[in-house]
Write a protein that holds these residues in place. Sequence first.
Motif, PDB file in Angstrom:
ATOM      1  N   VAL A  68      -2.999 -18.559  52.054  1.00  0.00           N
ATOM      2  CA  VAL A  68      -3.151 -18.373  53.498  1.00  0.00           C
ATOM      3  C   VAL A  68      -4.559 -18.752  53.964  1.00  0.00           C
ATOM      4  CG1 VAL A  68      -3.210 -16.577  55.290  1.00  0.00           C
ATOM      5  CG2 VAL A  68      -1.299 -16.690  53.699  1.00  0.00           C
ATOM      6  N   GLU A  69      -5.576 -18.470  53.117  1.00  0.00           N
ATOM      7  CA  GLU A  69      -6.964 -18.726  53.542  1.00  0.00           C
ATOM      8  C   GLU A  69      -7.248 -20.226  53.763  1.00  0.00           C
ATOM      9  OE1 GLU A  69      -5.955 -17.158  50.866  1.00  0.00           O
ATOM     10  OE2 GLU A  69      -6.837 -18.028  49.069  1.00  0.00           O
ATOM     11  N   ASN A  70      -6.430 -21.100  53.152  1.00  0.00           N
ATOM     12  CA  ASN A  70      -6.637 -22.548  53.360  1.00  0.00           C
ATOM     13  C   ASN A  70      -5.931 -23.065  54.607  1.00  0.00           C
ATOM     14  OD1 ASN A  70      -7.818 -22.385  50.915  1.00  0.00           O
ATOM     15  ND2 ASN A  70      -6.201 -23.444  49.780  1.00  0.00           N
ATOM     16  N   GLY A  71      -5.051 -22.253  55.138  1.00  0.00           N
ATOM     17  CA  GLY A  71      -4.135 -22.736  56.163  1.00  0.00           C
ATOM     18  C   GLY A  71      -4.811 -23.062  57.482  1.00  0.00           C
ATOM     19  N   ASP A  72      -5.764 -22.231  57.916  1.00  0.00           N
ATOM     20  CA  ASP A  72      -6.386 -22.448  59.233  1.00  0.00           C
ATOM     21  C   ASP A  72      -7.005 -23.832  59.336  1.00  0.00           C
ATOM     22  OD1 ASP A  72      -5.767 -20.235  60.760  1.00  0.00           O
ATOM     23  OD2 ASP A  72      -7.198 -18.997  59.665  1.00  0.00           O
ATOM     24  N   TRP A  73      -7.584 -24.257  58.230  1.00  0.00           N
ATOM     25  CA  TRP A  73      -8.215 -25.573  58.207  1.00  0.00           C
ATOM     26  C   TRP A  73      -7.147 -26.661  58.429  1.00  0.00           C
ATOM     27  CZ3 TRP A  73      -7.844 -29.881  55.010  1.00  0.00           C
ATOM     28  CH2 TRP A  73      -8.880 -30.824  55.163  1.00  0.00           C
ATOM     29  N   LEU A  74      -6.033 -26.495  57.758  1.00  0.00           N
ATOM     30  CA  LEU A  74      -4.958 -27.494  57.899  1.00  0.00           C
ATOM     31  C   LEU A  74      -4.388 -27.538  59.320  1.00  0.00           C
ATOM     32  CD1 LEU A  74      -3.004 -26.795  54.597  1.00  0.00           C
ATOM     33  CD2 LEU A  74      -3.946 -29.016  55.260  1.00  0.00           C
ATOM     34  N   LEU A  75      -4.424 -26.390  59.984  1.00  0.00           N
ATOM     35  CA  LEU A  75      -3.774 -26.291  61.299  1.00  0.00           C
ATOM     36  C   LEU A  75      -4.701 -26.674  62.456  1.00  0.00           C
ATOM     37  CD1 LEU A  75      -1.803 -22.959  60.755  1.00  0.00           C
ATOM     38  CD2 LEU A  75      -0.975 -25.296  60.518  1.00  0.00           C
ATOM     39  N   ARG A  76      -5.958 -27.015  62.129  1.00  0.00           N
ATOM     40  CA  ARG A  76      -6.932 -27.318  63.189  1.00  0.00           C
ATOM     41  C   ARG A  76      -6.445 -28.363  64.201  1.00  0.00           C
ATOM     42  NH1 ARG A  76     -12.554 -28.726  60.707  1.00  0.00           N
ATOM     43  NH2 ARG A  76     -11.073 -30.054  59.611  1.00  0.00           N
TER      44      ARG A  76
END
Length: 465
Positions: free
Chosen positions: A281-289
């Motif tokens: 989950v912690e990597n997800g925000d970056w992908l969703l930018r």
Amino acid sequence: MKVMANDRYPSVPLPDISPVHLGRLAARLDGRLLMARDDGYDAARRVFNAMIDRHPALVVRCASAQDVVAGVRFARTHTLPLAVKGGGHGVAGNAVCDGGLLLDLSGMKEVSVDATRRVATVQPGLTLGELDLATEPFGLATPTGVVSVTGLSGLALGGGLGWLNGEHGLTCDNLLAAEVVTADGERITTSPGQHRDLFWGLRGGGGNFGVVISLALKLHPVGQVLAGGVTYPARKARAALRLYHEFASACPDPLSANASLFQTPDGDVAVSIGVCYAGPVENGDWLLRPLRRLGPEVDAIEPMSYRALQQAKDAGFPSGQQHYWKAGYLTALDDELIETMLDFVARMPSPASGVGLQQLHGAAGRVDATATAFPHRGDRYDCLILSQWPDPADAPQNIAWTRAMHAAITPFLADGVYVNNLGDPGEQGVNAAYGGNYARLAALKAEYDPTNLFRHNQNIAPASC
Ligand SMILES: Cc1cc2nc3c(=O)[nH]c(=O)nc-3n(C[C@H](O)[C@H](O)[C@H](O)COP(=O)(O)OP(=O)(O)OC[C@H]3O[C@@H](n4cnc5c(N)ncnc54)[C@H](O)[C@@H]3O)c2cc1C
């Protein structure tokens, strides 16, 4: 069994079968034999699409595999049309027939989870949500569809496209074995090592080859996911759809993205992009930018349980609605197509309808087109024009709109169509659903069901020898 007058539905003919035979069938069942006069008959004959209003002469409410065997043999012996209902969600309504015998499997809901081997063994009456409920306590799931109330067995037999397809494939790609009652009324198990040809056909070929009474499905560790959706207003709709294609094309396997075009309560067109990131989950925000950079009006993406994601869309598909669908695959979204889609959605007669783009990619896309009966591989979007409305009187304008939109986007569609999105397509539609696999499926049908007993489905005609 005493056969009484059918006063509830006088127009439904009683089967031309002696009461002795009917009584013997009823006595053999663990479940119930129902006729039009019986309580429970209406519930058993109803399907999700309220446009479908068929009246079988007999319903076997199956409670066991033995009931399925008895029902198949009875239909065969008495040359009755036979329909098989899993969850009853197929939009074409093939799960129920007029006259004849309906095998209603929807009460067969046993499920067992072997967490060590990561296998769920399920009966065919389960819904997607009921399967998720059983596997969630083990931190496991199998890929299914995106609305939890949907029936599992028809979905799995036709393909099964959902949030986890990029990482774990389609539902049919996760089928490890299945037990089937054949047209002869025999129980056989199919797997990569047993009746391999039939096992191939069950992974996409629908209910053409027999009644599936048990499915063994591979499970995967699935915990919290970063998921939900962002919604863009009308003025950003074009940009949102362009962004969607760019974003989806770059999705790594654990991230899947769907888009929907719909009308807001004010009648404006809006676009939402739904996502499920099943990686850390912690990597997800970056992908969703990229999705956030375009400035959505609503941002409802957050960490949640996979099961909560599966249930998130349920309210949009209440039971009792009339449904008419048309579908096709897209591999790109060019500007002319985007304009066409937005123009049609602005004129949608029912605000409950919409257009969905469901991404197929990653693991699902990499399977060879001939490895299973489901042939549509490679990155693509399943584009579904889903019309739903409450009042039967509104059918003409909703059907006309759906057909017109489908005709308008046809020049942009790739070959083929997802069998589980088909309404009543005729042979041409079924051919399109199976493409290069059709001939092999027809040969398999000739082997396992030469008289086409199982014909209330997206039917594959037995190949003539
Ligand atoms: C609200 C909604 C959302 C959906 N979302 C998705 C999605 O995200 N992804 C996706 O891939 N699909 C989706 N679908 C389509 C879905 O795959 C089909 O509707 C599918 O038919 C549902 O399975 P069912 O068991 O309810 O089918 P039913 O209507 O019961 O049956 C459909 C066909 O399969 C046959 N069949 C069913 N069970 C068996 C069995 N055990 N043995 C032999 N034949 C059988 C029936 O005879 C019939 O011909 C959705 C449908 C709805 C209504």
